[in-house]
Design a protein around this motif. Structure first.
Motif, mmCIF file in Angstrom:
data_model
loop_
_atom_site.group_PDB
_atom_site.id
_atom_site.type_symbol
_atom_site.label_atom_id
_atom_site.label_comp_id
_atom_site.label_asym_id
_atom_site.label_seq_id
_atom_site.Cartn_x
_atom_site.Cartn_y
_atom_site.Cartn_z
ATOM 1 N N TRP A 48 -44.080 17.026 50.523
ATOM 2 C CA TRP A 48 -45.106 16.151 49.950
ATOM 3 C C TRP A 48 -45.862 15.422 51.064
ATOM 4 N N ARG A 49 -45.127 14.932 52.063
ATOM 5 C CA ARG A 49 -45.787 14.262 53.192
ATOM 6 C C ARG A 49 -46.690 15.222 53.944
ATOM 7 N N LEU A 50 -46.228 16.444 54.125
ATOM 8 C CA LEU A 50 -47.029 17.445 54.819
ATOM 9 C C LEU A 50 -48.293 17.763 54.032
ATOM 10 N N ALA A 51 -48.152 17.967 52.729
ATOM 11 C CA ALA A 51 -49.313 18.284 51.893
ATOM 12 C C ALA A 51 -50.281 17.110 51.829
ATOM 13 N N SER A 52 -49.766 15.895 51.723
ATOM 14 C CA SER A 52 -50.664 14.743 51.656
ATOM 15 C C SER A 52 -51.333 14.510 53.005
ATOM 16 N N GLY A 53 -50.698 14.937 54.095
ATOM 17 C CA GLY A 53 -51.334 14.845 55.405
ATOM 18 C C GLY A 53 -52.511 15.788 55.513
ATOM 19 N N PHE A 54 -52.389 16.990 54.928
ATOM 20 C CA PHE A 54 -53.499 17.947 54.943
ATOM 21 C C PHE A 54 -54.608 17.517 53.992
ATOM 22 N N LEU A 55 -54.221 16.990 52.857
ATOM 23 C CA LEU A 55 -55.203 16.652 51.832
ATOM 24 C C LEU A 55 -55.631 15.193 51.875
#
Length: 132
Positions: free
Chosen positions: A85-92
């Motif tokens: 989730w942290r990785l995805a929110s970092g991209f988005l």
């Protein structure tokens, strides 16, 4: 008819044989009930059962590789949900220069005239910080 002393001797032999069998059985029980032997026996049972379970699991994986892969992928995603989730929110998510999502901006030049906005717009990035 047998002599009474012969019957007594036969009874004594039978009693002695029964006593030896009882002693042998008692010794075997004492040996089997020693804590080390109990643990060893239990461990052997666990190893046998785990071997059976492992063989069953391998058969299942070989029989249904797609389903097994799906279940494993779901398990990994579930266990790693927070880092993912942290990785995805970092991209988005927002750029580093953008204002935090939790802050409210007030733009005095472009606002609805029905509302009184008294807070100024801060035009600094996070890197610059706030100067007093």
């Amino acid at each position: 008819m047998t002599h009474p002393t012969a019957r007594i001797e036969q009874a004594k032999r039978e009693v002695e044989q029964a006593r030896r069998q009882l002693a042998s059985t008692t010794g075997a029980l004492q040996y089997r009930l020693k804590p080390g032997n109990l643990v060893s026996s239990a461990w052997e049972g666990v190893r046998e059962k785990s071997g059976e379970m492992a063989n069953g699991a391998l058969r299942t994986v070989k029989d249904r590789p797609v389903a097994t892969s799906g279940v494993l992928a779901a398990l990994v995603i579930f266990l790693a949900r927070e880092p993912l989730w942290r990785l995805a929110s970092g991209f988005l998510g927002e750029n580093e220069d953008d204002v935090d999502a939790g802050t409210i901006e007030a733009d005095l030049d472009h606002h609805d005239k029905g509302y009184d906005l008294t807070a100024p717009t801060i035009g600094r990035s996070k890197k610059e910080g706030v100067k007093v």
